[in-house]
Design a protein around this motif. Structure first.
Motif, short mmCIF file in Angstrom:
data_model
loop_
_atom_site.label_atom_id
_atom_site.label_comp_id
_atom_site.label_asym_id
_atom_site.label_seq_id
_atom_site.Cartn_x
_atom_site.Cartn_y
_atom_site.Cartn_z
N CYS A 7 19.41 53.71 61.30
CA CYS A 7 19.99 55.09 62.22
C CYS A 7 18.58 56.15 62.10
CB CYS A 7 21.03 55.86 60.88
SG CYS A 7 22.28 54.92 61.58
N GLU A 8 17.69 55.63 61.99
CA GLU A 8 16.39 56.42 62.19
C GLU A 8 15.67 56.80 63.87
OE1 GLU A 8 13.52 58.17 61.62
OE2 GLU A 8 14.51 57.73 60.02
N LYS A 9 15.46 57.51 64.05
CA LYS A 9 15.62 58.16 65.07
C LYS A 9 14.26 57.22 66.05
CE LYS A 9 17.57 62.64 64.94
NZ LYS A 9 17.10 64.06 64.61
N LEU A 10 13.39 57.05 65.29
CA LEU A 10 11.96 56.35 65.91
C LEU A 10 12.85 54.91 65.87
CD1 LEU A 10 9.11 58.41 64.51
CD2 LEU A 10 10.55 59.31 67.06
N LEU A 11 13.42 54.38 65.40
CA LEU A 11 13.85 52.31 65.81
C LEU A 11 14.13 51.87 66.83
CD1 LEU A 11 13.51 49.99 63.51
CD2 LEU A 11 15.70 50.30 63.37
N GLN A 12 13.74 51.30 67.72
CA GLN A 12 14.30 50.83 68.87
C GLN A 12 14.85 49.54 68.37
OE1 GLN A 12 14.81 52.50 72.02
NE2 GLN A 12 12.97 54.60 71.07
N PRO A 13 15.55 49.22 69.10
CA PRO A 13 16.70 48.27 69.61
C PRO A 13 15.90 47.06 69.34
CG PRO A 13 18.24 48.93 70.86
CD PRO A 13 16.83 50.20 70.55
N PHE B 55 11.72 47.77 61.72
CA PHE B 55 13.19 47.86 60.64
C PHE B 55 12.19 47.85 59.06
CE2 PHE B 55 15.74 46.31 58.03
CZ PHE B 55 17.26 46.86 57.47
N PHE B 56 11.77 46.46 59.07
CA PHE B 56 11.60 46.46 57.63
C PHE B 56 10.27 47.27 57.55
CE2 PHE B 56 13.99 42.74 58.88
CZ PHE B 56 14.00 42.02 57.39
N TYR B 57 9.20 48.18 58.19
CA TYR B 57 8.26 48.70 57.44
C TYR B 57 9.15 50.19 56.97
CZ TYR B 57 5.14 53.08 57.97
OH TYR B 57 4.50 54.51 58.22
N LEU B 58 10.06 51.03 57.97
CA LEU B 58 11.14 51.93 57.44
C LEU B 58 11.40 51.46 56.09
CD1 LEU B 58 12.72 52.79 60.15
CD2 LEU B 58 11.06 54.42 59.45
N VAL B 59 12.18 50.33 55.81
CA VAL B 59 12.43 49.41 54.57
C VAL B 59 11.32 49.76 53.40
CG1 VAL B 59 13.71 48.23 53.06
CG2 VAL B 59 14.55 48.88 54.87
N GLU B 60 10.10 49.32 53.51
CA GLU B 60 9.14 49.11 52.29
C GLU B 60 8.19 50.71 52.30
OE1 GLU B 60 6.32 45.63 53.53
OE2 GLU B 60 8.22 44.17 53.00
N HIS B 61 8.45 50.85 53.64
CA HIS B 61 7.76 52.33 53.18
C HIS B 61 8.36 53.61 51.56
CE1 HIS B 61 6.59 56.66 54.77
NE2 HIS B 61 5.67 56.03 54.46
N TYR B 62 9.48 53.27 52.25
CA TYR B 62 10.83 53.72 51.40
C TYR B 62 10.66 53.47 50.02
CZ TYR B 62 14.97 55.77 49.38
OH TYR B 62 15.90 57.05 48.02
N LEU B 63 11.01 52.24 49.68
CA LEU B 63 10.82 51.49 48.45
C LEU B 63 9.71 51.89 47.52
CD1 LEU B 63 12.59 48.42 49.17
CD2 LEU B 63 13.27 50.43 48.59
N MET B 64 7.53 51.79 48.57
CA MET B 64 7.02 51.67 48.00
C MET B 64 6.49 52.62 47.46
SD MET B 64 5.60 49.37 47.28
CE MET B 64 3.65 49.64 47.21
N ASP B 65 7.34 53.64 48.51
CA ASP B 65 7.31 55.94 48.17
C ASP B 65 7.73 56.38 46.71
OD1 ASP B 65 6.21 58.24 48.52
OD2 ASP B 65 8.53 58.20 48.65
N LEU B 66 8.73 55.06 46.73
CA LEU B 66 9.84 55.35 45.11
C LEU B 66 8.74 54.91 43.96
CD1 LEU B 66 13.37 54.26 45.97
CD2 LEU B 66 12.62 56.52 45.64
N ILE B 67 8.47 53.28 44.14
CA ILE B 67 7.28 52.92 43.59
C ILE B 67 6.65 53.66 42.83
CG2 ILE B 67 5.88 50.58 42.98
CD1 ILE B 67 7.97 49.29 44.52
N ASN B 68 5.25 53.82 44.14
CA ASN B 68 3.80 54.96 43.66
C ASN B 68 4.43 56.41 43.37
OD1 ASN B 68 2.76 53.37 45.41
ND2 ASN B 68 2.92 53.97 46.81
N LYS B 69 6.20 56.83 42.85
CA LYS B 69 6.22 57.32 42.47
C LYS B 69 6.39 57.25 41.32
CE LYS B 69 7.47 60.94 46.43
NZ LYS B 69 6.27 60.33 47.23
N GLY B 70 6.54 56.32 40.97
CA GLY B 70 7.23 55.60 39.01
C GLY B 70 8.71 55.28 39.21
N GLY B 71 8.80 55.22 40.13
CA GLY B 71 10.18 55.00 40.45
C GLY B 71 10.75 53.42 39.26
#
Length: 1484
Positions: free
Chosen positions: A50-56, A62-78
């Motif tokens: 549902c990300e606004k900038l993601l085109q069909p 899409f995979f970049y959005l997923v990995e960016h979110y997960l890597m952000d969690l990992i980098n913050k110690g999650g």
């Protein structure tokens, strides 16, 4: 509407009602390493889709959005696991493009990342899912509150209530924001009412979930029916399996996933579409007519083949074209024609079937790296558009040999896989004329008409800018001086920082605007009276914190300090003065010894009698005498008397009750006396004394120790046959560790330090005093209550003695701590100062008192920053000699952390930085050393300028105070870590942990061994946490468990307590010996894991782990029972930490109601009536006495009614005693200890809160020994609770985290009552550190009430956060720095301070990339300030710069406010208007 649907709506409403109460907070406060949480994979997918900038069709994005979110969690110690529930797959069957995307995402995360992904659970209500939650206990689950369709939303709702029922908190995906260090989200805790909803409706929830699943399965079939016709889903899975198996035979050497998915999905989709067309023909009654309909309504098979060819070609382009080139491709605005949609759906279904069967290719060489880039719809549209438009018009596309070869290979493979019909040749790509893309006027987006604006920075000529960002300016574009943006800048009047912008009155700053508690130079008598009351209370408050007599400070000349750690050399001859001093000391000592002997003679008989009656009570009296006694010879006699009494009591006990079960408390008392004699007074013992000690050891069964003390065997009346009668039955080492652990002697220095009068400082404390003497800086990391704060007061005393000008600034994080330190200073020291000067001042945002005319300023970080950044306060700043930063770990906090950084880098003088919880002190010290190196260079430049000015005959403008005392630029690290534990020890008291549970309506305490918190994986990966210490009895428990888990343990005998090398034949086992034993056991357990004895180590963990405690019902209702239980086991006073202000107050009130009810039950039925009658009689008698006194005064004669008066007074006293006895509260019905405070002091404390909001309530609670403490209380209310608790009057206090930051409230026990997001590693250590009062308690107890076991384990083993720094800059801060650099009293000094802030952030320390970001932020902020007219191009403040900087605390509102002001909005609003014109004016 059926019942199931109604109940689903009820669940939805229940969750919706909770959403507004969600707390928006940081998910990674301080857990970092050990906190574990879950992410719902389908929520993650739906959020990214549902990300606004993601085109069909942009799968890679899409995979970049997923990995960016997960890597952000990992980098913050999650640390997390992603969970995909099998049942959730049904919700995508109407959107096969998402179904294949979900399957590809799961495979990608499993195969191409190290992230844990769970797919084995059928649903959130399944048993295996519940078991997973019980075993791992995630702290929270990140889930979406709304799905892609209503059915998915309902599944998310079930997941949310299931998590709440399992006490797992919920975090929402919606509304999440992130910065450099933290992720902020809406947090929904698992409260009791949430858990209760599931419990009350469990059957309905289960039934509704089953009905929903049936609906989803039916929902799965509906979208497939028109596509598959008579083909079942299972049949298509089998077809996919066969296709994949056939591909293995065609491509023997393997391939990558993009090629595999391309050929298999195309072949399967072609077969599926062929079957679809055949089914349409067969079901028709008129075959010919229907064939025409098929051809007109649907794509022909040849059309579909062309689509598949285009897809194969697009995949080949993916393989060969770099991503940068793909990004520059044309943007096609046309959509696919409607007739293609059915085939595209079929193809996505086929991709799903193939991806589900990739496990078949497990042993085949399949490259899964490009799962994230399986297809690119914009690229496919570009190729399709070319063949439909450009190719027809004669534009030829040269594919190249490599692309052509790959494409032919793919299509030939498709031909081989499609066995039912011939699919044609690879070329030509298009064989039909059907347009697959809709015809539009402009199929390609035209960007040529968009004009690019002129980009570049406005040029600036400022020395500050050049020094900070000069190295990157050459690489940046700048606008020309004639550019419209530059020429349009409005020249503003330069801001002079002297008068107000509107009234031209003298300008005030934040300091001036802060309310002063007492008007300066006031002649009002009320002022002096209030000031006197304030000082009197401050001394009383300070005395409750630090009960020592006040010390008069006299200014002394500065002398070279001696090194007190050097060994003193004896002189050959004493001087006459030294002889006289020595003789005086000897005379004084002889007098004191004589006094002690006389005192002992007077008390010895009563103490002996008391020990005979009650040994424990008598020993307490004996120890009280020993504390006041100064003569060692007297102490030896007293100890021997105590030992004799203990031996007598032991013999009598063993002859009586001890025949069955021995009371080891008597033996402990006996060994305590032996320890004291042998350790402290060994040189004074006579042979007879040693013989007696040996005899005592023989009685206890410690024959080896007895023989080591005395060569002769003590037979006496202890015959060998009767030895077992008196023996305790275990070895001396085990006995001392198991039963005397908290009594073991600590390593303490016995040589005095002339700088310290009250105690003998440890070695590390002496080193800190040397740091202050040498004007060095230090980072001090030591546990709570270890004595690190003493260096702060020594520092204050030193500066106070030097002169009347020097200033020490004490920076504390909270107002409560500021008040506490200020009171302590005012109680500790007095000094005769010139008129107008004060010893101690306070400056907070709410009030100030003697801030700039005091020698010790106690303040909060924000207020100290105000003074450091104020251009016209720099002369005062130069008076600062030392700065003390208390609780410096606040550098890692969420709010205000950057202010701590600014202070540490702006101060020129030395500092002390104190904390108990820093996990990377070396990194912090390295950063601070780099700052000091900067100031060393700056001071050298200033000194050189001063020298040149003097030589040139000029008068130096630099303050004479600045370089009067040469400071050291060295930053030392004084750290009490586990590796130095042998030398100094971590805590004086051990901490033991207990789990509270409710059994049969009674509170039970189960010991929690610290090693039970660890897992084998944790020990193997991280080892034992540095601060995970065991008490001696816990070390014994660990050894016994290890022996139990491995009967044939090779080193069992060597590590047996009796054989351990540091215990062998030792009468006195010291704390340092026990710590060595603990380390040996830990090392042995590590070796078990290292050497492969994993099962034995796991068994140790299982045995140590207490039984899982499952709380039922609202545990806070049981809180009064918990308090009562602690009273019964003598564990009060206690602090109870609860993380909700409402619950803090409620719990305190509930305890008060509980003891009131208990008291009411104990009172006789007619007690109240009797009390009422006695009170009336007492009133009448009192009136009679007063009447008689009045008559006697009027009568000049001698009173005749003397007898009558005496009778009345006797009756009055008798009634008063009877009434007091009637109203007397039983000891077990109150927690107050009224012996510790007299009525006058108590009245003074209560009177201070008489007019406070909660004053009456707090007084009523305090009368029963109960209090509460939280941030919403006033200072006076909090001080009441703090003082009475420290004095021992109040013994039960419920509190939030306000007590975690340095507030001096030591207690015997700390209880964590409520689980919360704020109960993290840092707060746990801060709060638990309050347990165990040094000098009163030898052991501290920590209790966990209603805290899940996994959470307890995580708190114990988790590390405190590393200090990584915050983003240090804001737009207004940059304006304030430019203001300081251009308007400071000393421009050179102001510029040096500003540059220090810019250049030395903790975030950028050893991080070049972070420094680049800060420099760019600085440049863009300058551009903004110049455009807004707050700075000119030379960096000087202009226009409303002063107003913006004065409102810095409210950024960004200050910038908006001034913008409105400049644009005239407020002028328009405030202009007088005619009736009816207001609305129009506002709109304008």
């Amino acid at each position: 509407m059926d019942k199931s649907t109604l109940f689903l709506e009820k669940i939805s409403r229940f969750i919706s009602d909770k959403l507004p109460t969600a707390e928006y907070s940081s998910l990674f406060n301080d857990f970092v390493e050990s906190e574990f949480f879950l992410i719902d994979g389908d929520s993650l997918l739906s959020t990214c889709v549902c990300e606004k900038l993601l085109q069909p069709g942009q799968n890679l994005h899409f995979f970049y959005l997923v990995e960016h979110y997960l890597m952000d969690l990992i980098n913050k110690g999650g640390q997390f696991t992603i969970v995909f529930f099998q049942d959730a797959e049904y919700t995508y069957f109407s959107s096969p493009e998402l179904l294949s995307l979900r399957t590809a995402l799961i495979l990608h995360l499993q195969k191409n990342t190290s992230i844990n992904v769970c797919t084995q659970f059928t649903g959130c209500l399944s048993k295996d899912s519940k078991m997973f939650l019980d075993e791992n206990y995630p702290y929270f689950l990140i889930v979406a509150d709304e799905g892609l369709n209503p059915l998915q939303t309902q599944l998310f709702n079930f997941l949310i209530i299931q998590c709440w029922s399992e006490r797992v908190n919920v975090v929402l995906f919606s509304g999440q924001t992130s910065d450099i260090l933290r992720l902020y989200a809406y947090f929904l805790p698992s409260l009791y009412r949430n858990q209760n909803f599931f419990k009350e409706n469990e059957n309905k929830i289960q039934n509704s979930y089953k009905r929903l699943l049936r609906k989803l399965r039916k929902y799965r079939v509906l979208p497939l029916a028109p596509l598959l016709k008579n083909l079942a889903l299972k049949h298509m899975m089998e077809e996919a399996y066969e296709t994949v198996c056939l591909l293995q035979q065609v491509w023997l050497n393997g391939s990558d996933i993009r090629r595999v998915l391309c050929v298999t999905s195309c072949s399967l989709a072609l077969g599926m579409y062929h079957h679809f067309l055949e089914s349409r023909v067969k079901t028709s009654s008129e075959e010919t007519t229907n064939k025409k309909k098929v051809n007109s309504d649907y794509l022909t098979l040849q059309d579909v083949e062309d689509l598949c060819k285009l897809h194969c070609l697009s995949v080949v382009f993916l393989l060969h074209i770099p991503l940068s080139q793909r990004a520059r491709s044309r943007f096609i605005t046309s959509d696919w024609v409607e007739d293609t949609q059915m085939f595209f759906k079929m193809k996505k279904w086929c991709e799903y079937f193939i991806l589900c069967n990739t496990n078949v290719l497990e042993f085949w060489n399949l490259n899964l790296i490009h799962l994230s880039d399986l297809s690119d719809e914009p690229l496919l549209k570009n190729i399709t558009l070319y063949y439909e438009n450009e190719n027809v018009k004669g534009l030829h596309l040269n594919l190249g040999s490599a692309i052509k070869k790959d494409y032919e290979h793919l299509w030939e493979t498709v031909s081989k896989l499609v066995r039912k019909f011939d699919v044609g040749k690879p070329f030509p790509v298009r064989t039909t004329k059907l347009q697959f893309l809709e015809k539009t006027p402009s199929s390609i987006k035209d960007n040529s008409k968009e004009k690019m604006p002129t980009l570049g920075f406005i040029p600036m000529s400022s020395q500050m800018v050049d020094k900070f960002v000069g190295d990157i300016l050459k690489d940046l574009p700048f606008l020309r001086s004639d550019d419209p943006i530059v020429t349009s800048l409005v020249k503003q009047k330069e801001f002079d920082e002297l008068v107000h912008w509107h009234s031209h009155r003298p300008l005030s700053d934040d300091y001036d605007r802060t309310k002063s508690n007492f008007a300066e130079k006031s002649n009002d008598p009320r002022f002096h009276r209030n000031l006197q009351k304030y000082r009197l209370f401050q001394r009383f408050y300070g005395n409750s914190l630090d009960p020592i007599p006040s010390k008069l400070i006299v200014t002394q000349s500065i002398k070279q300090q001696k090194n007190f750690n050097e060994v003193k050399r004896k002189k050959a001859h004493e001087t006459k003065a030294e002889i006289i001093a020595r003789e005086n000391k000897e005379r004084i000592f002889a007098k004191e010894e004589q006094k002690d002997e006389q005192k002992w003679k007077a008390l010895s008989l009563s103490i002996k009698e008391e020990m005979t009656k009650n040994l424990n009570s008598g020993v307490k009296d004996l120890e009280d005498f020993l504390k006041s006694c100064k003569s060692n010879s007297v102490k030896v006699r007293v100890e021997m008397v105590g030992l004799t009494a203990c031996l007598k009591a032991w013999r009598e006990h063993c002859r009586g009750e001890g025949k069955t079960i021995k009371d080891f408390n008597i033996a402990v008392q006996m060994m305590k006396r032996i320890h004291s004699l042998m350790d402290k007074y060994s040189d004074l013992l006579q042979d007879a004394d040693r013989q007696f000690i040996s005899r005592c050891l023989n009685y206890l069964g410690f024959d080896e120790l007895a023989r080591s003390l005395s060569d002769q065997d003590v037979v006496d009346d202890i015959k060998k046959k009767r030895k077992n009668k008196y023996s305790i039955g275990i070895g001396p080492a085990r006995f001392q560790l198991q039963y005397m652990g908290h009594h073991l002697i600590r390593e303490e220095r016995k040589d005095p330090d002339p700088r310290v009068q009250d105690f003998f400082p440890d070695t590390w404390q002496r080193e800190l005093l040397d740091v202050v003497d040498n004007y060095e800086s230090a980072v001090i990391v030591a546990p709570t209550s270890s004595g690190k704060t003493y260096a702060s007061y020594y520092c204050m005393e030193k500066v106070l003695k030097e002169s009347d000008e020097g200033v020490v600034v004490y920076v504390a994080p909270t107002k409560a701590l500021v008040n506490q330190v200020a009171a302590t200073v005012q109680n500790r020291y007095t000094k005769n100062l010139p008129n107008g000067a004060a010893l101690c001042g306070v400056f907070t945002r709410e009030y100030r008192h003697d801030a700039l005319n005091s020698q010790v300023l106690v303040t909060v970080p924000a207020c100290f920053e105000i003074l450091l950044l104020a251009p016209h306060r720099q002369q005062w700043v130069k008076r600062i000699r030392y700065v003390i930063f208390d609780e410096v770990h606040c550098l890692g906090g969420e709010i205000g952390a950057e202010v701590w950084e600014h202070l540490l880098v702006m101060i020129r003088c030395p500092f002390l930085a104190l904390s108990a919880t820093i996990s990377n002190p070396e990194h912090l010290t390295g950063w601070l050393q780099s700052v000091k190196h900067y100031w060393k260079q700056e001071d050298r430049i200033i000194e050189q300028r001063m020298t040149s000015e003097r030589s040139a005959g000029c008068r130096a403008s630099f303050s004479k105070d600045c370089l009067q005392i040469k400071q050291s630029y060295k930053v030392r690290l004084g750290m009490l870590c586990h590796s130095l534990l042998v030398l100094y020890g971590e805590r004086y008291n051990d901490l033991e942990k207990y789990i509270c549970s409710v059994k049969h309506n009674d509170i039970c305490f189960d010991h929690f061994h610290p090693c039970a918190a660890l897992t084998i994986d944790h020990i193997e990966r991280y080892g034992f946490p540095a601060d995970l210490a065991l008490s001696p009895r816990e070390s014994i428990q660990l050894y016994d468990t290890m022996f139990q888990a491995w009967k044939s343990w090779p080193r069992a005998q060597k590590l047996c307590p009796e054989n351990f090398i540091h215990f062998k034949n030792k009468i006195i086992i010291k704390k340092v010996d026990a710590r060595k034993y603990e380390e040996s056991l830990k090392e042995e357990l590590r070796n078990w894991i290292k050497n492969g004895n994993i099962e034995q180590a796991k068994l140790v963990q299982r045995i140590l782990k207490p039984d899982s405690v499952v709380s039922s019902g609202n545990m806070l209702e049981k809180f009064p029972l918990l308090v009562e239980k602690l009273r019964k086991v003598d564990k009060l006073p206690a602090l109870f930490f609860i993380f909700s202000i409402k619950d803090v107050e409620e719990c305190a009130k509930n305890v008060h109601s509980f003891i009131e009810e208990k008291q009411e039950k104990k009172r006789p039925p007619k007690a109240d009536k009797e009390a009422h009658d006695m009170a009336n009689k007492l009133r009448k008698v009192k009136k009679s006495i007063e009447k008689q006194k009045t008559l006697d005064k009027k009568s000049k004669k001698k009173p005749i009614t003397l007898d009558q008066t005496l009778i009345h007074e006797a009756e009055h006293n008798c009634l008063l005693k009877s009434l007091e006895k009637n109203l007397e509260i039983p000891q077990d019905c109150t927690y107050a200890d009224r012996k510790v405070m007299d009525a006058e002091l108590l009245k003074m404390v209560f009177d201070r809160v008489k007019f406070e909001r909660k004053g009456a309530e707090l007084k009523a609670l305090a009368e029963s020994g109960i209090g509460y403490h939280h941030s919403a209380m006033s200072a006076k209310e909090k001080q009441l609770v703090e003082i009475l608790f420290r004095k021992g009057f109040i013994r039960v206090v419920t509190a939030t985290g306000t007590l975690a930051l340095g507030i001096n409230m030591p207690c015997r026990s700390v209880v964590f009552v409520q689980n919360s997001v704020y109960l993290d590693a840092l707060n746990y250590r801060q709060m638990s550190g309050r347990a165990g009062r040094r000098g009163q308690d030898l052991l501290g107890d920590v209790y966990f009430f209603d805290i899940p076991l996994p959470k307890v384990g995580k708190l114990i083993k988790s590390k405190v956060p590393e200090l990584r720094g915050q983003f240090p800059l804001k737009i207004t801060l940059i304006l304030r720095l430019m203001l300081l650099a251009s308007k400071a009293d000393d421009l050179e000094d102001g510029q040096a301070k500003a540059l220090s802030v810019l250049k030395h952030s903790l975030l950028s320390f050893k991080q070049p990339r972070a420094m680049e970001i800060l420099k760019l932020y600085f440049l863009f902020s300058l551009q903004f300030l110049v455009k807004q007219g707050y700075l000119d191009r030379e960096g000087n403040p202009t226009g409303f710069a002063g107003l913006v900087s004065h409102l810095h605390y409210h950024e960004p509102s200050n910038l908006v406010f001034v913008s409105f002001l400049v644009r005239g909005l407020f002028h328009n609003l405030c202009q007088p208007t005619n009736k009816g014109e207001l609305e129009q004016t506002v709109e304008n």
